[in-house]
Design an enzyme around this catalytic site. Structure first.
Site, PDB file in Angstrom:
ATOM      1  N   GLY A 265       0.833  -1.209   0.000  1.00 45.36           N
ATOM      2  CA  GLY A 265       0.000   0.000   0.000  1.00 45.36           C
ATOM      3  C   GLY A 265       0.860   1.249   0.000  1.00 45.36           C
TER       4      GLY A 265
ATOM      5  N   ARG B 247       0.802  -4.758  -5.367  1.00 43.21           N
ATOM      6  CA  ARG B 247       0.875  -5.983  -4.561  1.00 43.21           C
ATOM      7  C   ARG B 247       0.943  -7.118  -5.576  1.00 43.21           C
ATOM      8  NH1 ARG B 247      -0.688  -4.192   0.597  1.00 43.21           N
ATOM      9  NH2 ARG B 247      -2.361  -2.639   0.637  1.00 43.21           N
TER      10      ARG B 247
ATOM     11  N   THR C   4       4.566   2.208   5.553  1.00 42.86           N
ATOM     12  CA  THR C   4       3.164   1.770   5.554  1.00 42.86           C
ATOM     13  C   THR C   4       2.404   2.629   6.550  1.00 42.86           C
ATOM     14  OG1 THR C   4       1.634   0.038   6.313  1.00 42.86           O
ATOM     15  CG2 THR C   4       3.869  -0.133   7.126  1.00 42.86           C
TER      16      THR C   4
ATOM     17  N   ASP D 245       2.768  -1.289  11.500  1.00 43.96           N
ATOM     18  CA  ASP D 245       2.758  -2.638  12.082  1.00 43.96           C
ATOM     19  C   ASP D 245       4.010  -3.443  11.729  1.00 43.96           C
ATOM     20  OD1 ASP D 245       2.178  -2.840   9.410  1.00 43.96           O
ATOM     21  OD2 ASP D 245       0.580  -4.315   9.649  1.00 43.96           O
TER      22      ASP D 245
ATOM     23  N   ARG E 256      -5.915  -3.406   8.282  1.00 50.07           N
ATOM     24  CA  ARG E 256      -6.468  -4.750   8.104  1.00 50.07           C
ATOM     25  C   ARG E 256      -6.057  -5.646   9.271  1.00 50.07           C
ATOM     26  NH1 ARG E 256      -5.952  -6.148   2.112  1.00 50.07           N
ATOM     27  NH2 ARG E 256      -3.770  -5.642   2.458  1.00 50.07           N
TER      28      ARG E 256
HETATM   29  O1  F6P Z   1      -1.321  -0.303   3.216  1.00 54.10           O
HETATM   30  C1  F6P Z   1      -1.977  -0.709   4.349  1.00 54.10           C
HETATM   31  C2  F6P Z   1      -3.470  -0.709   4.111  1.00 54.10           C
HETATM   32  O2  F6P Z   1      -3.929   0.587   3.775  1.00 54.10           O
HETATM   33  C3  F6P Z   1      -4.247  -1.242   5.271  1.00 54.10           C
HETATM   34  O3  F6P Z   1      -4.475  -0.302   6.283  1.00 54.10           O
HETATM   35  C4  F6P Z   1      -5.510  -1.686   4.591  1.00 54.10           C
HETATM   36  O4  F6P Z   1      -6.130  -2.667   5.393  1.00 54.10           O
HETATM   37  C5  F6P Z   1      -5.015  -2.217   3.277  1.00 54.10           C
HETATM   38  O5  F6P Z   1      -3.788  -1.567   3.033  1.00 54.10           O
HETATM   39  C6  F6P Z   1      -5.926  -1.988   2.108  1.00 54.10           C
HETATM   40  O6  F6P Z   1      -5.297  -2.467   0.956  1.00 54.10           O
HETATM   41  P1  F6P Z   1      -5.827  -2.210  -0.518  1.00 54.10           P
HETATM   42  O7  F6P Z   1      -5.638  -0.764  -0.848  1.00 54.10           O
HETATM   43  O8  F6P Z   1      -4.976  -3.091  -1.357  1.00 54.10           O
HETATM   44  O9  F6P Z   1      -7.259  -2.581  -0.516  1.00 54.10           O
END
Ligand code: F6P
Length: 327
Positions: free
Chosen positions: A16, A77, A131, A135, A177
């Protein structure tokens, strides 16, 4: 001239996006170039590494990005990168470009990929924690967390105005998440009554009891913060459950991806600049397979296998303090 044997390094952002990734790229690129080491930007993280999407980065390419959210290198990702054959393709692409070291800006998932790539294809890699979730084991802070907390807080302050005007209960869902760091920080800073995270699960009965007690004490509005679950929308389930149990109406606001965008805070720009400068220095000094983190405001190096094998627990003391002070 550098004494490093490395001639050309690759920089990429992965997972992310997080506000502060651009200042990190800027610091990494300018540190390397000032030591006469060439820099290649790998686009879209591991996706671009597999698809050979790479660009040469020069000093002036870094102009006017320090204040920009997102990442100029884009991110991604990649499930494919977890397969050895795709990592082999990526490694061949890196070798063809003459890249002999990597700087990975991302979270623990990105570091897992980095470790596998490094171990299988003998490419030195240094990680930088980027991030919004904060975490990552081994570092007190990650690039983007401070900005995300402040973005969420601004929204919560506005919600508080309307909650107060209408004597309402609001459930505000924040990102994370697998992590309750944003929730606990904005919960305390935003004066929330309840903060729900994976580590702080409260039954609906208890939430209803607390809400009724608050009302009995004269509180007319309440803010509940919940971290999102595996997919966004937990707040709606909670609101339905509260309504079914008690008849109380709890409005829902899901803050979502706005928390990932926006201009990075001063804190995140400074953190990003320090971490990325130290990461490139470490790579050029011959170190490998470590993450540069920050502990008690001092830069530290933590082996990537430790970073990826351990969980960083949330800070429950903030949640308890928020509850105490929201009385
Ligand atoms: O990058 C971390 C995050 O923003 C989390 O806080 C969140 O749960 C997740 O990524 C969401 O990912 P995506 O944008 O791929 O749905």
């Amino acid at each position: 001239m550098t004494t490093s044997s490395l001639k050309k390094i690759g920089v990429y952002t992965s997972g992310g996006d997080a506000p502060g990734m651009n200042p990190a790229i800027r610091a990494a690129v300018r540190t390397a170039l000032s030591q006469k080491v060439e820099v290649v930007g790998i686009l879209n993280g591991y996706v671009g590494m597999i698809e050979n999407r790479m660009i040469t980065l020069q000093m002036r390419d870094m102009a006017n990005i320090i204040q920009r959210g997102g990442t100029i290198l884009k991110t991604g990702r990649s499930a494919e990168f977890m397969k050895p054959e795709y990592r082999a393709t990526a490694a061949n692409n890196l070798k063809a470009q003459g890249i002999d070291g990597l700087i990975c800006i991302g979270g623990d998932g990105s570091f897992r990929g980095a470790q596998l790539l490094g171990a299988e294809h003998k490419i030195p890699i240094i990680g930088i924690p980027g991030t919004i979730d904060n975490d990552v084991y081994g570092t007190d802070d990650t690039i983007g967390f401070d900005t995300a907390v402040n973005t969420a807080l601004q929204a919560i302050d506005k919600i508080r105005d309307t909650a107060d005007s209408h004597d309402r209960i609001f459930i505000v869902e924040v990102m994370g998440r697998n992590s309750g760091w944003i929730a606990s920080h904005v919960g305390l800073a935003g004066g929330a009554e309840e903060i729900l995270t994976a580590e702080n699960i409260i039954s609906v009965d208890k939430i209803v009891e607390n809400l009724k007690n608050s009302r009995a004490r004269g509180k007319t509005s309440s803010i509940i913060i919940t971290a999102e679950g595996q997919k966004p929308g937990r707040a709606y389930d909670l609101s339905d459950a509260i309504r079914k149990k008690s008849g109380l109406d709890a409005k829902v606001c899901i803050l979502g991806h706005q928390q990932r965008g926006g201009t990075p805070s001063a804190h995140d720009r400074i953190l990003a600049s320090r971490l990325a400068n130290a990461a490139v220095e470490a790579l050029l000094a011959g170190r490998n397979n470590t993450m540069i983190g920050v502990q008690a405001d001092k830069l530290v190096e933590i082996p990537l296998d430790l970073v990826t094998s351990k969980e960083k627990p949330g800070d429950k003391t903030l949640i308890h303090l928020a509850r105490l002070l929201s009385i």
